[in-house]
Design an enzyme around this catalytic site. Structure first.
Site, PDB file in Angstrom:
ATOM      1  N   SER A   1       1.290  -1.104   0.074  1.00  0.00           N
ATOM      2  CA  SER A   1      -0.059   0.066  -0.282  1.00  0.00           C
ATOM      3  C   SER A   1       0.546   1.453   0.108  1.00  0.00           C
ATOM      4  O   SER A   1       2.065   1.268  -0.831  1.00  0.00           O
ATOM      5  CB  SER A   1      -1.368   0.124   0.890  1.00  0.00           C
ATOM      6  OG  SER A   1      -2.394   1.209   1.006  1.00  0.00           O
TER       7      SER A   1
ATOM      8  N   HIS B   1      -8.242  -4.369  -1.930  1.00  0.00           N
ATOM      9  CA  HIS B   1      -7.162  -3.834  -1.127  1.00  0.00           C
ATOM     10  C   HIS B   1      -6.214  -4.597   0.160  1.00  0.00           C
ATOM     11  O   HIS B   1      -5.291  -5.008   0.178  1.00  0.00           O
ATOM     12  CB  HIS B   1      -7.068  -2.318  -1.494  1.00  0.00           C
ATOM     13  CG  HIS B   1      -5.362  -1.285  -0.468  1.00  0.00           C
ATOM     14  ND1 HIS B   1      -4.865  -1.458  -1.647  1.00  0.00           N
ATOM     15  CD2 HIS B   1      -5.281  -0.891  -0.195  1.00  0.00           C
ATOM     16  CE1 HIS B   1      -3.156  -1.534  -1.048  1.00  0.00           C
ATOM     17  NE2 HIS B   1      -3.460  -0.569   0.303  1.00  0.00           N
ATOM     18  N   ASP B   2      -7.113  -5.251   0.246  1.00  0.00           N
ATOM     19  CA  ASP B   2      -6.822  -6.023   2.671  1.00  0.00           C
ATOM     20  C   ASP B   2      -6.263  -6.986   1.390  1.00  0.00           C
ATOM     21  O   ASP B   2      -5.363  -7.878   2.584  1.00  0.00           O
ATOM     22  CB  ASP B   2      -8.107  -6.145   3.410  1.00  0.00           C
ATOM     23  CG  ASP B   2      -8.080  -4.795   3.777  1.00  0.00           C
ATOM     24  OD1 ASP B   2      -7.370  -4.374   4.441  1.00  0.00           O
ATOM     25  OD2 ASP B   2      -9.328  -5.341   5.068  1.00  0.00           O
TER      26      ASP B   2
ATOM     27  N   ARG C   1     -12.125   6.831   8.764  1.00  0.00           N
ATOM     28  CA  ARG C   1     -12.214   5.199   8.769  1.00  0.00           C
ATOM     29  C   ARG C   1     -13.009   3.794   7.845  1.00  0.00           C
ATOM     30  O   ARG C   1     -12.783   4.015   7.283  1.00  0.00           O
ATOM     31  CB  ARG C   1     -12.556   4.384  10.038  1.00  0.00           C
ATOM     32  CG  ARG C   1     -11.228   3.528  10.091  1.00  0.00           C
ATOM     33  CD  ARG C   1      -9.590   3.019   9.209  1.00  0.00           C
ATOM     34  NE  ARG C   1      -9.582   2.189   9.718  1.00  0.00           N
ATOM     35  CZ  ARG C   1      -7.945   1.888   8.924  1.00  0.00           C
ATOM     36  NH1 ARG C   1      -7.542   2.546   8.218  1.00  0.00           N
ATOM     37  NH2 ARG C   1      -7.505   0.680   9.471  1.00  0.00           N
TER      38      ARG C   1
ATOM     39  N   ASP D   1      -8.452  -5.419  -6.145  1.00  0.00           N
ATOM     40  CA  ASP D   1      -8.129  -4.222  -6.133  1.00  0.00           C
ATOM     41  C   ASP D   1      -8.645  -2.829  -6.440  1.00  0.00           C
ATOM     42  O   ASP D   1      -7.798  -2.752  -7.442  1.00  0.00           O
ATOM     43  CB  ASP D   1      -6.842  -3.935  -5.036  1.00  0.00           C
ATOM     44  CG  ASP D   1      -6.207  -3.033  -4.666  1.00  0.00           C
ATOM     45  OD1 ASP D   1      -6.588  -2.212  -4.473  1.00  0.00           O
ATOM     46  OD2 ASP D   1      -4.847  -3.317  -4.133  1.00  0.00           O
TER      47      ASP D   1
END
Length: 401
Positions: free
Chosen positions: A147, A351-352, A216, A318
Site C-alpha cells: 500500500s 486492497h486488504d 475510517r 483491488d
C-alpha cells in the site's frame, strides 16, 4: 532475537524545509544481523513497527498496530527472521512511538497538533535511512512494503538506489488516482468538520472521534471489493445483539440495521480507540502527495538509477491500487531497463488482500529474497500489443518452472 526500541535522531529537517529539534523513531528488529541480510519492511497507512509476533508483545493493540504481517514475517515464514535481519520503522507523523502531531513539542511543552511540519513519504525514507545508519546497516538485501508502504519502497529506489539489492512493492502504485484522492479528501473533511477537532489542538479535551470514525469507514469501503462485501454482508440485517441502543442514523428507525452498517460501526469504534485523528490527516496527506515522477521527467527517469531487482505484486480485486497501475509501473521499469517482474494475484478481497491472504503474498516474497528474479522479467508475461487490457496469468509463483 527481537528488539523493540526508540531512538532519538536529533534535529530533523523535513522536505518542507521545517525543522523539529528532536525526532524520536520507534522501530523493531527481528533476527540477527550478519552484514548483508537486512530486510526493511515498510508499513501501511495506520501500521506500526510491530510487523511480526513477539513473545513479549501485549494484547492492548489491534489492527495494524499488532503484528500486522505476522503470517508473512517471522521464523520459518516468507520473510524468515531466522535467516534475515528484519527492521520495521514507524513513520514520522504516526502515533505509534515515532514523533508526530500527538507528541510533545519540547519548545512549548504541549502536543504539536497541527503545528507539526507537513510529512511526506520522502521524510519516512530519510528517517529510515538515518535509523539504519544508527544500527550499522548499510546496503539492504531487500526493502518490502504494501500500500503506501509500497510507495515508501519506490521512494527508496529513487532516493537511495545504491542502497537496495532487491525490492518488493505490494498493492501499490506510482501515485493515487483522482477517485482515491477524492475519497481521502472526504475522509479528512469528516475529521476537520468535527467540532471537537478544534483546529487540531484537542489533546486537553474530547477529540474528534466522530469525524475519525467516519473517515475510517470511508477507508474500509476503499479497502474492500464489491465481491468481498457481497460475500461478507449481502443485504442482510444485523442480529439483535448488533443493534445499538442509540441508532447511528436517527432517520432510519423504520429500516433494518444491516450487517454492513454494523461492520463499519465496529471497525470505526476500534479505530478511534487506537489511532490519532491528526496522524490520520498527516499520513493520508503523505500518501496523496506521493508522485514517483516528481522532480523527474517520468516514472522511468525516477527509477533509472536503480540497478537491483524489483517485484511488483497486484491483486485483481483491488480498485484502490489496481492491476493496471502496477502494469504501468512495470512498463516504466522496462523503459528504464530495471529488472522487474509483475506478479498478478487472482483475489476478490480488494486492497486488504495483501494483509489477509498471506498464502498468496508469501511465496513470491520468499523466492525474491532467496533467489531474486532468477532471470525472469515482466517480458515473460508481457501482454500482447493487441490486448492492452490483459495481464499476466495467475501463477502460484512467477518464478517456478
Amino acid at each position: 532475537m527481537t528488539t523493540k526500541n526508540t531512538i532519538d535522531l536529533g534535529e530533523f529537517q523535513f522536505l518542507s524545509g521545517e525543522t523539529i529539534p528532536s525526532l524520536e523513531v520507534a522501530y523493531e528488529t527481528y533476527g540477527d544481523f550478519t552484514g548483508d541480510n537486512a530486510v526493511l519492511v515498510c508499513h501501511a497507512l495506520t501500521g506500526s513497527s510491530h510487523v511480526a509476533r513477539r513473545p513479549d508483545a501485549g494484547g492492548d493493540t489491534a489492527g495494524q498496530a499488532r503484528a500486522w504481517w505476522g503470517d508473512v514475517v517471522g521464523p520459518g515464514k516468507a520473510i524468515d527472521t531466522s535467516e534475515y535481519y528484519v527492521v520495521c520503522v514507524n513513520a514520522p507523523g504516526s502515533c505509534y512511538g515515532t514523533t508526530g502531531p500527538s507528541s510533545e513539542n519540547p519548545e512549548t511543552g504541549e502536543p504539536y497538533g497541527t503545528d507539526f511540519p507537513p510529512v511526506t513519504v520522502g521524510d519516512w525514507t530519510r528517517a529510515q535511512r538515518q535509523l539504519l545508519d544508527e544500527l550499522g546497516v548499510g546496503r539492504l538485501h531487500a526493502v518490502v512494503g504494501g500500500s503506501v508502504g509500497g510507495m515508501n519502497v519506490l521512494d527508496w529506489l529513487r532516493r537511495f538506489p545504491d542502497d537496495v539489492d532487491r525490492a518488493a512493492a505490494v498493492a501499490t502504485a506510482a501515485r493515487l488516482d483522482p477517485q482515491c484522492l477524492a475519497l481521502d479528501t472526504v475522509a479528512r473533511r469528516a475529521i476537520t468538520s468535527d467540532p471537537n477537532w478544534n483546529g487540531g489542538h484537542y489533546y486537553d479535551g474530547p477529540g474528534p472521534d466522530d469525524g475519525l470514525a467516519r473517515a475510517r469507514q470511508i477507508g474500509h469501503i476503499m479497502y474492500l471489493s464489491k465481491a468481498s462485501m457481497s460475500r461478507k454482508f449481502g443485504r442482510r440485517s444485523a442480529g439483535r445483539e448488533a443493534v445499538r441502543e442509540t441508532p447511528p442514523d436517527p432517520a432510519a428507525a423504520f429500516f433494518p440495521y444491516r450487517e454492513v452498517e454494523s461492520y463499519l460501526d465496529y471497525q470505526a469504534d476500534k479505530f478511534t480507540d487506537r489511532f490519532d485523528a491528526n496522524s490520520y490527516l498527516y499520513m493520508t496527506r503523505a500518501m496523496d502527495d506521493f508522485d514517483l515522477s516528481a522532480g523527474y521527467e517520468s516514472d522511468a527517469d525516477a527509477l533509472a538509477a536503480f540497478e537491483g531487482e524489483l517485484l511488483l505484486l497486484s491483486f485483481t480485486g483491488d480498485w484502490h491500487f489496481t492491476v493496471e497501475q502496477a502494469e504501468a509501473l512495470a512498463g516504466a521499469c522496462r523503459e528504464a531497463a530495471v529488472d522487474v517482474a509483475h506478479h498478478v494475484v487472482e483475489s476478490d478481497h480488494g486492497h486488504d488482500a495483501f494483509l489477509v491472504e498471506p498464502e498468496k503474498v508469501g511465496p513470491p516474497l520468499s523466492e525474491l529474497l532467496e533467489m531474486g528474479l532468477s532471470g525472469r522479467t515482466i517480458t515473460d508475461t508481457e501482454p500482447e500489443p493487441e490486448e492492452p487490457e490483459s495481464f499476466a496469468p495467475v501463477h502460484t509463483s512467477l518464478f517456478s518452472e
